[in-house]
Design a protein around this motif. Structure first.
Motif, PDB file in Angstrom:
ATOM      1  N   GLY A  91      -4.490  -3.263  -3.740  1.00  0.00           N
ATOM      2  CA  GLY A  91      -5.929  -3.451  -3.664  1.00  0.00           C
ATOM      3  C   GLY A  91      -6.321  -4.897  -3.864  1.00  0.00           C
ATOM      4  N   SER A  92      -5.682  -5.545  -4.827  1.00  0.00           N
ATOM      5  CA  SER A  92      -5.959  -6.951  -5.079  1.00  0.00           C
ATOM      6  C   SER A  92      -5.491  -7.821  -3.916  1.00  0.00           C
ATOM      7  N   ILE A  93      -4.342  -7.451  -3.305  1.00  0.00           N
ATOM      8  CA  ILE A  93      -3.840  -8.196  -2.153  1.00  0.00           C
ATOM      9  C   ILE A  93      -4.843  -8.141  -1.005  1.00  0.00           C
ATOM     10  N   VAL A  94      -5.384  -6.962  -0.742  1.00  0.00           N
ATOM     11  CA  VAL A  94      -6.378  -6.820   0.323  1.00  0.00           C
ATOM     12  C   VAL A  94      -7.621  -7.650   0.006  1.00  0.00           C
ATOM     13  N   ASP A  95      -8.058  -7.623  -1.248  1.00  0.00           N
ATOM     14  CA  ASP A  95      -9.239  -8.401  -1.638  1.00  0.00           C
ATOM     15  C   ASP A  95      -8.999  -9.903  -1.494  1.00  0.00           C
TER      16      ASP A  95
ATOM     17  N   TYR B  73       3.628   2.827   1.996  1.00  0.00           N
ATOM     18  CA  TYR B  73       2.522   3.730   2.334  1.00  0.00           C
ATOM     19  C   TYR B  73       1.224   3.295   1.667  1.00  0.00           C
ATOM     20  N   THR B  74       1.314   2.807   0.437  1.00  0.00           N
ATOM     21  CA  THR B  74       0.115   2.313  -0.235  1.00  0.00           C
ATOM     22  C   THR B  74      -0.485   1.146   0.530  1.00  0.00           C
ATOM     23  N   GLY B  75       0.397   0.306   1.088  1.00  0.00           N
ATOM     24  CA  GLY B  75      -0.081  -0.815   1.877  1.00  0.00           C
ATOM     25  C   GLY B  75      -0.758  -0.394   3.169  1.00  0.00           C
ATOM     26  N   ILE B  76      -0.434   0.804   3.670  1.00  0.00           N
ATOM     27  CA  ILE B  76      -1.110   1.358   4.843  1.00  0.00           C
ATOM     28  C   ILE B  76      -2.386   2.082   4.431  1.00  0.00           C
TER      29      ILE B  76
ATOM     30  N   GLY C  24     -11.064  -3.585  -1.683  1.00  0.00           N
ATOM     31  CA  GLY C  24      -9.633  -3.302  -1.670  1.00  0.00           C
ATOM     32  C   GLY C  24      -9.161  -2.624  -2.934  1.00  0.00           C
ATOM     33  N   PHE C  25      -9.519  -3.196  -4.089  1.00  0.00           N
ATOM     34  CA  PHE C  25      -9.050  -2.670  -5.364  1.00  0.00           C
ATOM     35  C   PHE C  25      -9.589  -1.264  -5.615  1.00  0.00           C
ATOM     36  N   LEU C  26     -10.901  -1.084  -5.459  1.00  0.00           N
ATOM     37  CA  LEU C  26     -11.510   0.202  -5.773  1.00  0.00           C
ATOM     38  C   LEU C  26     -11.027   1.307  -4.848  1.00  0.00           C
ATOM     39  N   THR C  27     -10.872   0.994  -3.564  1.00  0.00           N
ATOM     40  CA  THR C  27     -10.435   2.029  -2.637  1.00  0.00           C
ATOM     41  C   THR C  27      -8.930   2.269  -2.701  1.00  0.00           C
ATOM     42  N   ALA C  28      -8.163   1.247  -3.075  1.00  0.00           N
ATOM     43  CA  ALA C  28      -6.709   1.442  -3.224  1.00  0.00           C
ATOM     44  C   ALA C  28      -6.415   2.421  -4.347  1.00  0.00           C
ATOM     45  N   VAL C  29      -7.035   2.181  -5.487  1.00  0.00           N
ATOM     46  CA  VAL C  29      -6.826   3.077  -6.619  1.00  0.00           C
ATOM     47  C   VAL C  29      -7.471   4.431  -6.335  1.00  0.00           C
ATOM     48  N   GLY C  30      -8.609   4.402  -5.650  1.00  0.00           N
ATOM     49  CA  GLY C  30      -9.331   5.637  -5.388  1.00  0.00           C
ATOM     50  C   GLY C  30      -8.755   6.488  -4.281  1.00  0.00           C
TER      51      GLY C  30
END
Length: 447
Positions: free
Chosen positions: A68-72, A126-129, A360-366
């Motif tokens: 999530g942080s990487i995407v942000d 998969y998380t990265g996708i 990124g962070f909120l939706t990755a964890v969510g």
């Protein structure tokens, strides 16, 4: 601003659906069949396989917020979220292939190989996708109705991906393997991997319109967007618990079909019927307008629990089992789709409360974190219950072992649905705040 609120082109919604179709085609293959592959093909004990899945989920607890942080922090010529569909398509396919490869190993070497390849395929990559699939939604448009519409397309695509693997995976394994399941799984994953890569090339038709971050967001600021974001915490907690039920239903279906109903190939029938969830998915925009997003999810959980309970009393009457299973599918499809759309609203809430838009962070964890952690426990809990009851793969099962499979397949999801629904009751008041939040955010952005 007019562009940000414009209706999304049909080709863009279809392309968005392809991203989740690819993700589910490969990930649902892993989540549905990896436990069976480990115990009945790779010859790992059910307890050892369950431990691998649980450890992998602990790794995911780290990888989800990191991704999530990487995407942000990403700022490319393709945008913030969409380039990862291109960059990770081939690695995702290769990692999944390796996860379903059974080299001639023994003892701890076999466990290490299974653990590392599973973590790479179903965890890290998969998380990265999955992260950009969800994080891109609040960037496609500000319009709430268009978000629901785009998410509906996405869930239909995801359902089709799940349908393909559910319907064709085991038959392909049998056909391509010619009685050798090791070979069959490898060749099947080659086919699914190629299809997944092609589908993810649809990234070129997506456009990130809403972008309020002109520079990368520090990780501590991403945490600020989460801390105090009560609707996000409610949604994440409920969604994690929900995926315990989803994983148990999908992962144990092959055991229930093989040992309780006496026909392993019925798994393809069970899982193939998942495509009927599309009926519930396409009805979501209409149900939301009549009720609201929170109630739509709770209704789905209630319908899912009813279907599971009905199946419990159907016995070995295959027709009644299928009818009950279909009812459960419709309910689960409603409940599963809503958090992905609602996460976009929690991103708005975080920005409204803190001034930080950490999509990124909120939706990755969510999303990815919830799916993986819930799926991990959804595999680990049944594995421990079955192991305690004396389950041994490819043997005639005892009455206690058969009862444990039945409990994990039918009753465990009912319990989980009830808990997930109870948690969502606390979300109602935050959904009522959304119109004011969107109005306040537009005023800030136009200053």
């Amino acid at each position: 601003m007019e562009e940000k609120k414009a209706r999304l082109p049909l080709i863009e919604k279809i392309s968005y659906s392809f991203t989740d179709m690819a993700g589910n085609l490969i990930y649902c293959t892993i989540s549905s069949y990896i436990l069976y592959f480990y115990t009945d093909v790779f010859k790992i004990s059910v307890a050892g396989a369950g431990l691998i899945l649980l450890i992998a989920r602990a790794v995911d607890a780290i990888s989800a917020p990191v991704w999530g942080s990487i995407v942000d922090h990403t700022h490319s010529r393709w945008g913030q979220s969409r380039p990862y569909f291109l960059w990770l398509a081939v690695p995702f396919a290769i990692a999944a292939f390796l996860a379903f490869t059974a080299p001639n190993l023994s003892g701890n070497a076999k466990l290490w190989y299974a653990g590392i390849t599973y973590i790479l395929a179903a965890g890290v990559i998969y998380t990265g996708i999955q992260t950009p699939i969800t994080s891109i939604l609040p960037s496609l448009t500000n319009d709430a109705d268009e978000r629901i519409s785009a998410n509906t397309f996405r869930m239909v695509g995801g359902s089709l991906g799940a349908f393909i693997t559910a319907t064709f995976c085991l038959p392909l394994v049998a056909m391509l393997g010619g009685g050798n399941d090791k070979k069959g799984f490898m060749l099947t994953l080659v086919i699914f991997g190629v299809i997944g890569v092609i589908l993810l090339l649809a990234f070129k038709n997506l456009k990130e319109r809403v972008s309020v971050n002109s520079k990368p967001i520090p990780f501590k600021d991403s945490l600020k967007a989460a801390i105090g974001n009560k609707p996000w915490f409610i949604l994440v907690t409920s969604f994690v618990i929900f995926w315990i039920a989803q994983s148990a239903r999908g992962g144990i279906s092959v055991y229930y079909a093989k040992y309780n109903l006496g026909n392993e190939q019925l798994t393809s029938v069970f899982n193939g019927l998942q495509v009927l969830g599309i009926i519930a998915t396409i009805s979501i925009p209409f149900i939301v307008k009549v009720t609201n997003k929170t109630m739509t999810m709770i209704i789905g959980l209630a319908i899912g629990a009813f279907g599971q309970a009905m199946m419990a009393f159907a016995g070995n009457n295959f027709t009644l089992v299928i009818v009950a299973w279909i009812i459960g599918i419709l309910g689960a499809a409603l409940a599963c789709a809503m958090p992905f759309a609602m996460l976009a609203d929690t991103v708005d809430f975080g920005e409204w409360k803190t001034g930080i838009r950490a999509s990124g962070f909120l939706t990755a964890v969510g999303s990815a974190f919830c799916i993986q952690l819930g799926s991990g426990f959804g595999s680990f809990i049944p594995s421990k219950i079955m192991a305690a009851a004396g389950f041994v793969a490819n043997k005639t099962q005892t009455a206690a072992s058969l009862s444990s499979i039945r409990f994990c397949f039918i009753w465990l999801p009912i319990i989980v649905y009830a808990v997930s629904g109870a948690i969502m009751l606390f979300y109602f008041k935050y959904e009522k705040m959304e119109p004011q939040i969107k109005e306040d955010l537009e005023k800030r952005r136009n200053v």
